[in-house]
Design an enzyme around this catalytic site. Structure first.
Site, PDB file in Angstrom:
ATOM      1  N   LYS A 255       0.839  -1.210   0.000  1.00 25.94           N
ATOM      2  CA  LYS A 255       0.000   0.000   0.000  1.00 25.94           C
ATOM      3  C   LYS A 255       0.866   1.250   0.000  1.00 25.94           C
ATOM      4  O   LYS A 255       0.644   2.176  -0.790  1.00 25.94           O
ATOM      5  CB  LYS A 255      -0.896  -0.003   1.250  1.00 25.94           C
ATOM      6  N   ASN A 256       1.853   1.280   0.904  1.00 33.00           N
ATOM      7  CA  ASN A 256       2.605   2.523   1.091  1.00 33.00           C
ATOM      8  C   ASN A 256       3.664   2.762   0.014  1.00 33.00           C
ATOM      9  O   ASN A 256       4.363   3.783   0.033  1.00 33.00           O
ATOM     10  CB  ASN A 256       3.212   2.573   2.495  1.00 33.00           C
TER      11      ASN A 256
ATOM     12  N   CYS B 101      -5.522  12.666  13.211  1.00 37.08           N
ATOM     13  CA  CYS B 101      -6.121  11.376  12.880  1.00 37.08           C
ATOM     14  C   CYS B 101      -6.028  10.487  14.101  1.00 37.08           C
ATOM     15  O   CYS B 101      -5.535  10.903  15.141  1.00 37.08           O
ATOM     16  CB  CYS B 101      -5.444  10.744  11.671  1.00 37.08           C
TER      17      CYS B 101
ATOM     18  N   ARG C 118      -0.125  14.429  13.612  1.00 33.77           N
ATOM     19  CA  ARG C 118       0.449  14.245  12.274  1.00 33.77           C
ATOM     20  C   ARG C 118       0.478  15.508  11.417  1.00 33.77           C
ATOM     21  O   ARG C 118      -0.222  15.620  10.411  1.00 33.77           O
ATOM     22  CB  ARG C 118      -0.280  13.113  11.552  1.00 33.77           C
TER      23      ARG C 118
ATOM     24  N   ASP D 169       4.130   0.440  12.175  1.00 34.58           N
ATOM     25  CA  ASP D 169       2.961  -0.222  11.580  1.00 34.58           C
ATOM     26  C   ASP D 169       2.845  -1.697  11.971  1.00 34.58           C
ATOM     27  O   ASP D 169       1.884  -2.356  11.582  1.00 34.58           O
ATOM     28  CB  ASP D 169       3.005  -0.105  10.042  1.00 34.58           C
TER      29      ASP D 169
ATOM     30  N   ARG E 277      -8.750  -0.523   4.297  1.00 34.97           N
ATOM     31  CA  ARG E 277      -7.860   0.512   3.770  1.00 34.97           C
ATOM     32  C   ARG E 277      -6.494  -0.075   3.437  1.00 34.97           C
ATOM     33  O   ARG E 277      -5.799   0.443   2.557  1.00 34.97           O
ATOM     34  CB  ARG E 277      -7.684   1.635   4.796  1.00 34.97           C
TER      35      ARG E 277
HETATM   36  N1  EPU Z   1       5.928  14.701  11.155  1.00 33.17           N
HETATM   37  C1  EPU Z   1       6.072  16.036  11.454  1.00 33.17           C
HETATM   38  N2  EPU Z   1       5.955  16.956  10.423  1.00 33.17           N
HETATM   39  C2  EPU Z   1       5.719  16.570   9.144  1.00 33.17           C
HETATM   40  C3  EPU Z   1       5.581  15.202   8.845  1.00 33.17           C
HETATM   41  C4  EPU Z   1       5.696  14.274   9.881  1.00 33.17           C
HETATM   42  O1  EPU Z   1       6.284  16.400  12.595  1.00 33.17           O
HETATM   43  O2  EPU Z   1       5.619  17.445   8.275  1.00 33.17           O
HETATM   44  C5  EPU Z   1       6.045  13.703  12.241  1.00 33.17           C
HETATM   45  C6  EPU Z   1       4.749  12.901  12.446  1.00 33.17           C
HETATM   46  O3  EPU Z   1       3.823  13.579  13.252  1.00 33.17           O
HETATM   47  C7  EPU Z   1       5.273  11.631  13.070  1.00 33.17           C
HETATM   48  C8  EPU Z   1       6.637  11.457  12.397  1.00 33.17           C
HETATM   49  O4  EPU Z   1       6.969  12.712  11.837  1.00 33.17           O
HETATM   50  O5  EPU Z   1       5.460  11.789  14.443  1.00 33.17           O
HETATM   51  C9  EPU Z   1       6.686  10.423  11.306  1.00 33.17           C
HETATM   52  O6  EPU Z   1       5.579  10.607  10.430  1.00 33.17           O
HETATM   53  P1  EPU Z   1       5.695  10.328   8.865  1.00 33.17           P
HETATM   54  O7  EPU Z   1       5.544  11.615   8.147  1.00 33.17           O
HETATM   55  O8  EPU Z   1       6.890   9.505   8.572  1.00 33.17           O
HETATM   56  O9  EPU Z   1       4.386   9.468   8.604  1.00 33.17           O
HETATM   57  P2  EPU Z   1       3.580   9.476   7.267  1.00 33.17           P
HETATM   58  O10 EPU Z   1       4.491   9.711   6.145  1.00 33.17           O
HETATM   59  O11 EPU Z   1       2.371  10.329   7.408  1.00 33.17           O
HETATM   60  C10 EPU Z   1       3.905   6.942   6.653  1.00 33.17           C
HETATM   61  C11 EPU Z   1       3.017   5.781   6.419  1.00 33.17           C
HETATM   62  C12 EPU Z   1       2.392   5.349   7.735  1.00 33.17           C
HETATM   63  C13 EPU Z   1       3.528   4.973   8.688  1.00 33.17           C
HETATM   64  C14 EPU Z   1       4.492   6.153   8.854  1.00 33.17           C
HETATM   65  C15 EPU Z   1       5.704   5.834   9.698  1.00 33.17           C
HETATM   66  C16 EPU Z   1       2.262   6.107   4.149  1.00 33.17           C
HETATM   67  C17 EPU Z   1       1.159   6.444   3.218  1.00 33.17           C
HETATM   68  N3  EPU Z   1       1.980   6.150   5.456  1.00 33.17           N
HETATM   69  O12 EPU Z   1       3.078   7.960   7.197  1.00 33.17           O
HETATM   70  O13 EPU Z   1       1.606   4.197   7.464  1.00 33.17           O
HETATM   71  O14 EPU Z   1       2.995   4.632   9.951  1.00 33.17           O
HETATM   72  O15 EPU Z   1       4.943   6.592   7.559  1.00 33.17           O
HETATM   73  O16 EPU Z   1       6.394   4.772   9.159  1.00 33.17           O
HETATM   74  O17 EPU Z   1       3.355   5.786   3.724  1.00 33.17           O
HETATM   75  C18 EPU Z   1      -0.183   2.713   7.799  1.00 33.17           C
HETATM   76  O18 EPU Z   1       0.105   2.180   6.707  1.00 33.17           O
HETATM   77  O19 EPU Z   1      -0.996   2.201   8.622  1.00 33.17           O
HETATM   78  C19 EPU Z   1       0.440   3.981   8.174  1.00 33.17           C
HETATM   79  C20 EPU Z   1      -0.067   4.779   9.115  1.00 33.17           C
END
Ligand code: EPU
Length: 420
Positions: free
Chosen positions: A22-23, A117, A122, A307, A399
């Site tokens: 998915k990711n 969320c 996030r 995850d 999802r």
């Molecule tokens: N963060 C910030 N600022 C930003 C972006 C992120 O502070 O601008 C913080 C977040 O709040 C969090 C940390 O950085 O504490 C890491 O978040 P990240 O941005 O890496 O998460 P994401 O990119 O929104 C992806 C996956 C998630 C997975 C996380 C961590 C996708 C579509 N989603 O989310 O997958 O948990 O990385 O590995 O790739 C899932 O599949 O169930 C899922 C939630």
């Protein structure tokens, strides 16, 4: 609303295929916006989040053809709408991934702010700051991110904390920027590397994907290509844990342990026996006897994936001994704990640490899914528990897990989905 009913106690046995990730699929779909030539993606999982991303692309003007063999052909020569609306972004935060490509190629993106969320606040500040550093003019109003740029330019961008979709958004944007971009403290997740490989096939010039510094030399245009999405390492780990908590013997095909070194080490510590055959893209996992609780903490790749945290917590609940799991990525990712307690689990949360005392059994009860991975953990708990577990709000699981109840049924689980 659908529910899943599980009657636990059957050791899983048999062979099941693992789907595409998915990711990795979601950023790859967004990346197709970077070219007006046709792109073919294969090994696409049939998931609600993928449907949402396809719907979003459709609203932008993409022509999409889905074939019967998990492939999708996307033609973006008539993009005419640059808005990612609230209703889609609020159902799926990864919709933010269209921002970088739309801005880089069309100079224009209006993307709804995702908001909080179930697993934490996030924020997306790093996506915004990175694009600003590349010359974008970005304003926030009416709940939207309004981004404009004539042409993005290369920049040196340091992301803290490490962000997966942030890295992906900026990586995509940088492929069409003028000059060189350095993404520092970049996410090293295999899905980022899969995206970089896909972009490279489209003509992008990228070095260092999979390390903490990615260097991108912008090009004027990208072209069409074909790409096969990598296997889903989180689905793989989830089924490995399903085998473990039921004392099963399962063969997973279309996947390997390549990107799961730490989860595999922890599962072996817990008592799982693993035979990985990368040449055949298959893995056999089995378990007999009582599991042992393991301590772990989540961290960005190659650390233990957040995850897989909820699923591993279930294992600890029925394993021997006391154990602890620390969640370092998201501040609110223990929503499944109160549901697991309804099944009798002995878990105490102190700050970001779940302390578990393993019990020999859990007992079925009605529970409610709160987010994707939490739902998966409740299904695993139901498979391990004595009696019947009814999981409501199961739409979360659709999802990110393709036909989970069908796959588990094929492994002998007593599981059914009911409507209403
Ligand atoms: N963060 C910030 N600022 C930003 C972006 C992120 O502070 O601008 C913080 C977040 O709040 C969090 C940390 O950085 O504490 C890491 O978040 P990240 O941005 O890496 O998460 P994401 O990119 O929104 C992806 C996956 C998630 C997975 C996380 C961590 C996708 C579509 N989603 O989310 O997958 O948990 O990385 O590995 O790739 C899932 O599949 O169930 C899922 C939630």
């Amino acid at each position: 609303m659908d529910k899943i009913i599980v009657r636990g106690g059957t050791p899983l046995s048999g062979t099941i295929p693992i789907s595409g990730a998915k990711n990795a699929t979601l950023p790859a779909l967004a990346a197709t916006l970077l070219t007006d030539q046709s792109v073919h993606l294969s090994n696409i999982p049939h998931l609600l989040d993928v449907t949402t991303m396809l719907e979003l692309l459709g609203q932008h003007g993409s022509a999409i053809t889905v074939d019967e063999r998990l492939g999708v052909e996307i033609d973006n020569c008539q993009i005419n709408n640059f808005l990612a609306p609230y209703d889609l972004v609020s159902t799926m935060r990864a919709s933010i991934l269209v921002m970088g490509p739309l801005l880089a190629r069309y100079g224009h993106a209006d993307v709804s702010l995702p908001g909080g969320c179930a697993i934490g606040s996030r924020p997306v500040n790093l996506h915004i700051e990175g694009l600003r550093a590349m010359g974008a003019d970005i304003t926030l109003s009416g709940g939207f991110i309004h981004a404009r740029a004539k042409r993005l330019h290369g920049a040196r961008i340091h992301m803290d904390p490490v962000t997966v979709t942030g890295t992906e958004n900026l990586l995509m944007a940088a492929t069409l920027a003028k000059g060189r971009t350095f993404l520092e403290n970049a996410a090293k997740e295999p899905e980022v590397v899969d995206l970089a490989n896909f972009l490279t096939k489209m003509g992008a010039r990228i070095q260092g994907a999979g390390t903490s510094t990615i260097i991108i030399d912008g090009v004027d245009t990208l072209h069409g290509t074909r790409h096969r999405i990598m296997p889903d390492r989180i689905e793989t780990a989830t089924f490995m844990i399903a085998a473990a908590v039921t004392g099963g013997d399962v063969i997973l095909t279309g996947t390997s342990g390549e990107f799961l070194a730490l989860p595999i080490r922890k599962l072996q510590e817990a008592g799982l026996i693993l035979e990985d055959d990368p040449s055949r893209e298959s893995m056999r996992v089995r378990c007999s006897g009582r599991l042992q609780g393991v301590n772990l903490e989540t961290a960005p790749y190659p650390g233990f994936p957040t995850d897989v945290q909820a699923q591993m917590l279930v294992l600890n609940c029925i394993a021997e001994g006391a154990s602890s799991i620390t969640e370092n990525i998201f501040e609110n990712r223990f929503m499944h704990v109160s549901e697991l307690q309804r099944l009798g689990a002995d878990i105490q949360i102190l700050g970001n640490v779940a302390h578990v005392r393993g019990l020999s059994k859990l007992h079925g009860a009605p529970v409610m899914a709160t987010d994707l991975r939490a739902s998966a953990s409740l299904v695993l708990a139901g498979l391990a528990a004595e009696g019947e577990t009814v999981i409501s709000r199961i739409y979360h699981i659709d999802r990110g897990y393709e036909r989970i109840e069908e796959k588990l049924l094929a492994l002998g689980a007593n599981i059914q989905r009911v409507s209403g």
